[in-house]
Scaffold this active site. Sequence first.
Site, mmCIF file in Angstrom:
data_model
loop_
_atom_site.group_PDB
_atom_site.id
_atom_site.type_symbol
_atom_site.label_atom_id
_atom_site.label_comp_id
_atom_site.label_asym_id
_atom_site.label_seq_id
_atom_site.Cartn_x
_atom_site.Cartn_y
_atom_site.Cartn_z
ATOM 1 N N SER A 13 -38.679 -103.119 74.098
ATOM 2 C CA SER A 13 -38.732 -103.521 75.239
ATOM 3 C C SER A 13 -38.167 -102.757 76.300
ATOM 4 O O SER A 13 -38.484 -101.586 76.333
ATOM 5 C CB SER A 13 -38.182 -104.341 75.112
ATOM 6 O OG SER A 13 -37.878 -105.797 76.672
ATOM 7 N N HIS A 40 -43.256 -104.724 74.466
ATOM 8 C CA HIS A 40 -43.324 -105.789 75.612
ATOM 9 C C HIS A 40 -43.366 -104.548 77.082
ATOM 10 O O HIS A 40 -42.647 -104.178 77.627
ATOM 11 C CB HIS A 40 -41.660 -106.192 75.701
ATOM 12 C CG HIS A 40 -41.104 -107.623 75.085
ATOM 13 N ND1 HIS A 40 -39.905 -107.838 74.908
ATOM 14 C CD2 HIS A 40 -41.880 -108.038 73.560
ATOM 15 C CE1 HIS A 40 -39.790 -108.260 73.997
ATOM 16 N NE2 HIS A 40 -40.541 -108.625 73.413
ATOM 17 N N ASP A 133 -35.877 -110.566 71.219
ATOM 18 C CA ASP A 133 -36.449 -110.350 70.439
ATOM 19 C C ASP A 133 -36.715 -109.187 69.551
ATOM 20 O O ASP A 133 -36.306 -108.584 69.760
ATOM 21 C CB ASP A 133 -38.000 -109.926 71.472
ATOM 22 C CG ASP A 133 -38.991 -110.495 70.781
ATOM 23 O OD1 ASP A 133 -39.705 -111.202 69.855
ATOM 24 O OD2 ASP A 133 -39.749 -109.626 70.546
#
Lengths: 192, 273
Positions: A13, A40, A133
């Site tokens: 991310s 992401h 995540d």
Amino acid sequence: MMNPLSLVVIGGSAGSLEVLLQMLPGLDVPLAVAIIIVLHRKSYADSVLIDLFSSRTRLLVKEVEEKDLLQPGTIYLAPPDYHLLLESNGSLSLDYSEKINFSRPSIDVTFSSAARLYGPRLLAILLSGANADGVLGLHHVHKMGGMVAVQDPNSAEVRYMPQQAVEQGGVDKILQVKEIAPFINKFAAVTR
Amino acid sequence: MNAVKEEEIGVLLNDMLECYGYDFTDYSLASMQRRINRLFSMDRFPSFAEFRYRVRNDPAYIQHFVEEITVNVTEMFRDPSFYLALRKQVLPMLATYPFIRIWHAGCSTGEEVYSMAILLQEANLLHKSVIYATDINTAVLEKARKGIFPIANMQQYSQNYIASGGQHDFSAYYSAKYDYAKFNESLCRKVIFAPHNLVTDGSFNEFQLIICRNVLIYFNKDLQDKVLKLFSESLEQLGYLGLGSKETLKFTAEVHKFRQIDKREKIWRKVSI
């Protein structure tokens, strides 16, 4: 049934793009494993990222289209705004269901799906990021006998994501940025 | 992580077919396994046996089962460039017909149906159009018919609308009440909402445009081919087919009948019978 191919899944991310760009030139060509990258990112300008990655490696880099078959020596980038799942016949599925951890694609979804099918033939690497995540996904990879690695939280631009994974436990290896490509090369060599 | 195993998924899907005629056996397994496991933990079944018993013996549960294992996430003007291409390249051609028939297959809660109706209205074509909006799931059709969506989404939808070439005030299309936006009923005066199962139901008309976005991604290759054949048979010569941004006709049995109108957009035109 386990898939005969070995697989590397990488999740990242905030702060992970730069890591990937540094890692890509170090990958062996050809490479005996397939690599899936779940990032992401914003929905738009997807081809920009493919061009950027392609400029750093001679391996084929492609954004996943549904039903793509995993091939060794190919880098698959999860498209924005879809979850990426793996099928037992070696193909890839896309899924536009609810966001997980406020994310679509969700790293957890892909890691867990890969863990189930690839077991010990899987290497999962979690990079820099600001949410958790991927942490649950790593747990599944570990449980199914796969190899779990994270970027060293101390060298990550945003340490939260790899730090959460380390605290959860089950991490086999903590990697500096320059160690990631050699680690993948070695994994490819020993699991082929 | 997977309380319901792959073999058990097969057992459940067979039960669904045998007891109720719902055929999910050609859906992509990975997604189905995720959805069924999600439902299993959401409804707190103590074991697979009890889950299966409920499915086989409680017809009232089946409605809920179908609602939860099918994906019903959508948004207005999803992928704005797709809608821009419809405005610029498809609607001018449809405008030449005296009467326009559109099939929106797998319309879910209807956000994209209202988007289409807005496009037609702005092109001054809505009065001579009819949109058949269908889905396997009757509960989502009921929501679609109401045209009431969370107000929190309107900022995103308004941005999508503008990016799709919209030049009006988006908020004029709905009235806000508390946390919801209700879309003007005049938009769906030409929409027919009806249940239709792509797996088991056949063609019911000929259309100039079929929209089916992010439905085929849940089907295996065989079922994709079958559904694309259904679409092909339901399209008039030179009719258009619009798919989701990651779906393709490439590698399917129907591809030779179609030509993609623009490399970047997932819109094909039927060029041979």
